[in-house]
Design a protein around this motif. Sequence first.
Motif, PDB file in Angstrom:
ATOM      1  N   MET A  41       0.801  -1.138  -0.053  1.00  0.00           N
ATOM      2  CA  MET A  41      -0.244  -0.094   0.126  1.00  0.00           C
ATOM      3  C   MET A  41       0.784   1.287   0.021  1.00  0.00           C
ATOM      4  N   THR A  42       0.706   2.228  -0.898  1.00  0.00           N
ATOM      5  CA  THR A  42       1.371   3.457  -1.068  1.00  0.00           C
ATOM      6  C   THR A  42       0.851   4.314   0.108  1.00  0.00           C
ATOM      7  N   LYS A  43       2.064   5.269   0.656  1.00  0.00           N
ATOM      8  CA  LYS A  43       1.457   6.198   1.570  1.00  0.00           C
ATOM      9  C   LYS A  43       0.988   7.535   0.957  1.00  0.00           C
ATOM     10  N   LEU A  44      -0.298   7.953   1.321  1.00  0.00           N
ATOM     11  CA  LEU A  44      -0.962   9.250   0.934  1.00  0.00           C
ATOM     12  C   LEU A  44      -0.568  10.282   1.305  1.00  0.00           C
ATOM     13  N   PRO A  45      -0.151  11.366   0.870  1.00  0.00           N
ATOM     14  CA  PRO A  45       0.212  12.479   1.556  1.00  0.00           C
ATOM     15  C   PRO A  45      -0.838  12.979   2.611  1.00  0.00           C
ATOM     16  N   ASN A  46      -0.575  13.992   3.502  1.00  0.00           N
ATOM     17  CA  ASN A  46      -1.320  14.371   4.504  1.00  0.00           C
ATOM     18  C   ASN A  46      -2.037  15.525   4.001  1.00  0.00           C
ATOM     19  N   CYS A  47      -3.327  15.939   4.367  1.00  0.00           N
ATOM     20  CA  CYS A  47      -3.918  17.189   3.747  1.00  0.00           C
ATOM     21  C   CYS A  47      -3.145  18.339   4.066  1.00  0.00           C
ATOM     22  N   PRO A  48      -3.150  19.425   3.029  1.00  0.00           N
ATOM     23  CA  PRO A  48      -2.272  20.259   3.188  1.00  0.00           C
ATOM     24  C   PRO A  48      -3.056  21.690   3.912  1.00  0.00           C
ATOM     25  N   LYS A  49      -4.291  21.363   4.115  1.00  0.00           N
ATOM     26  CA  LYS A  49      -5.030  22.434   5.020  1.00  0.00           C
ATOM     27  C   LYS A  49      -5.126  22.115   6.209  1.00  0.00           C
ATOM     28  N   CYS A  50      -5.542  20.797   6.639  1.00  0.00           N
ATOM     29  CA  CYS A  50      -5.695  20.696   7.931  1.00  0.00           C
ATOM     30  C   CYS A  50      -4.698  19.601   8.592  1.00  0.00           C
ATOM     31  N   ASN A  51      -3.836  19.119   7.896  1.00  0.00           N
ATOM     32  CA  ASN A  51      -2.722  18.028   8.221  1.00  0.00           C
ATOM     33  C   ASN A  51      -3.344  16.754   8.647  1.00  0.00           C
ATOM     34  N   SER A  52      -4.316  16.566   8.069  1.00  0.00           N
ATOM     35  CA  SER A  52      -4.949  15.173   8.361  1.00  0.00           C
ATOM     36  C   SER A  52      -4.565  13.922   7.760  1.00  0.00           C
ATOM     37  N   GLU A  53      -4.221  12.745   8.243  1.00  0.00           N
ATOM     38  CA  GLU A  53      -3.754  11.751   7.684  1.00  0.00           C
ATOM     39  C   GLU A  53      -4.515  10.559   6.912  1.00  0.00           C
ATOM     40  N   TYR A  54      -5.854  11.242   7.225  1.00  0.00           N
ATOM     41  CA  TYR A  54      -6.750  10.217   6.669  1.00  0.00           C
ATOM     42  C   TYR A  54      -7.513  10.526   5.039  1.00  0.00           C
ATOM     43  N   THR A  55      -6.419  10.924   4.182  1.00  0.00           N
ATOM     44  CA  THR A  55      -6.786  11.391   3.013  1.00  0.00           C
ATOM     45  C   THR A  55      -7.080   9.972   2.249  1.00  0.00           C
ATOM     46  N   TYR A  56      -7.672  10.146   1.164  1.00  0.00           N
ATOM     47  CA  TYR A  56      -7.827   9.146   0.070  1.00  0.00           C
ATOM     48  C   TYR A  56      -8.101   9.560  -1.255  1.00  0.00           C
ATOM     49  N   GLU A  57      -7.862   8.635  -2.204  1.00  0.00           N
ATOM     50  CA  GLU A  57      -7.706   9.151  -3.712  1.00  0.00           C
ATOM     51  C   GLU A  57      -9.026   8.926  -4.233  1.00  0.00           C
ATOM     52  N   ASP A  58      -9.684   9.953  -5.190  1.00  0.00           N
ATOM     53  CA  ASP A  58     -10.767   9.942  -5.738  1.00  0.00           C
ATOM     54  C   ASP A  58     -10.374  10.181  -7.171  1.00  0.00           C
ATOM     55  N   GLY A  59     -10.184   9.489  -8.137  1.00  0.00           N
ATOM     56  CA  GLY A  59      -9.851   9.588  -9.348  1.00  0.00           C
ATOM     57  C   GLY A  59      -8.515   9.956  -9.497  1.00  0.00           C
ATOM     58  N   ASN A  60      -8.490  11.223 -10.028  1.00  0.00           N
ATOM     59  CA  ASN A  60      -7.067  12.023 -10.247  1.00  0.00           C
ATOM     60  C   ASN A  60      -6.872  12.933  -9.038  1.00  0.00           C
ATOM     61  N   LEU A  61      -7.847  12.695  -7.836  1.00  0.00           N
ATOM     62  CA  LEU A  61      -7.753  13.888  -6.686  1.00  0.00           C
ATOM     63  C   LEU A  61      -7.302  13.072  -5.575  1.00  0.00           C
ATOM     64  N   PHE A  62      -6.754  13.815  -4.725  1.00  0.00           N
ATOM     65  CA  PHE A  62      -6.708  13.429  -3.151  1.00  0.00           C
ATOM     66  C   PHE A  62      -7.764  14.318  -2.520  1.00  0.00           C
ATOM     67  N   VAL A  63      -8.589  13.386  -1.565  1.00  0.00           N
ATOM     68  CA  VAL A  63      -9.594  14.077  -0.696  1.00  0.00           C
ATOM     69  C   VAL A  63      -9.414  14.167   0.561  1.00  0.00           C
ATOM     70  N   CYS A  64      -9.598  15.067   1.649  1.00  0.00           N
ATOM     71  CA  CYS A  64      -9.551  15.010   2.886  1.00  0.00           C
ATOM     72  C   CYS A  64     -10.842  14.681   3.441  1.00  0.00           C
ATOM     73  N   PRO A  65     -11.427  13.642   4.115  1.00  0.00           N
ATOM     74  CA  PRO A  65     -12.467  13.683   4.906  1.00  0.00           C
ATOM     75  C   PRO A  65     -12.863  14.506   5.910  1.00  0.00           C
ATOM     76  N   GLU A  66     -11.845  15.053   6.583  1.00  0.00           N
ATOM     77  CA  GLU A  66     -12.171  16.018   7.734  1.00  0.00           C
ATOM     78  C   GLU A  66     -12.538  17.262   7.318  1.00  0.00           C
ATOM     79  N   CYS A  67     -11.909  17.909   6.471  1.00  0.00           N
ATOM     80  CA  CYS A  67     -12.151  19.557   5.913  1.00  0.00           C
ATOM     81  C   CYS A  67     -12.686  19.392   4.636  1.00  0.00           C
ATOM     82  N   ALA A  68     -12.774  18.219   3.761  1.00  0.00           N
ATOM     83  CA  ALA A  68     -13.490  18.296   2.573  1.00  0.00           C
ATOM     84  C   ALA A  68     -12.408  18.899   1.735  1.00  0.00           C
ATOM     85  N   HIS A  69     -11.272  19.069   1.670  1.00  0.00           N
ATOM     86  CA  HIS A  69     -10.259  19.663   0.879  1.00  0.00           C
ATOM     87  C   HIS A  69     -10.087  19.008  -0.183  1.00  0.00           C
ATOM     88  N   GLU A  70      -9.991  19.161  -1.350  1.00  0.00           N
ATOM     89  CA  GLU A  70      -9.530  18.170  -2.511  1.00  0.00           C
ATOM     90  C   GLU A  70      -8.354  19.130  -3.409  1.00  0.00           C
TER      91      GLU A  70
END
Length: 113
Positions: A1-30
């Motif tokens: 499993m590859t390590k996904l980057p933390n969210c640049p807005k809230c630094n959350s580690e729970y990011t996920y990939e959605d197509g060609n975007l990274f999405v943060c479920p905590e602050c909804a930043h894409e």
Amino acid sequence: MTKLPNCPKCNSEYTYEDGNLFVCPECAHEWSMESTEDNSDDSLIVKDANGTLLADGDTITVIKDLKIKGSSSVVKIGTKVKNIRLVEGDHNIDCRIDGIGAMKLKSEFVKKI
């Protein structure tokens, strides 16, 4: 499993990939995968009523009469405001209006000169 980057807005580690975007479920930043390296500057993007980008130090005019809360004064339509400063929040423009003093304005009620 590859390590996904933390969210640049809230630094959350729970990011996920959605197509060609990274999405943060905590602050909804894409953000896109290409922008992970280029995301060093978090510049504030503020647009006026016409969609023109505003910057610190710009001169604007008020496009609607604005009542001042807690006062009987009104900022009249066409009032010219020099040397604005952009801030984050609901009212995203800090300025000083002659005859009134320091004010916070919403960008949707101004236009850039």
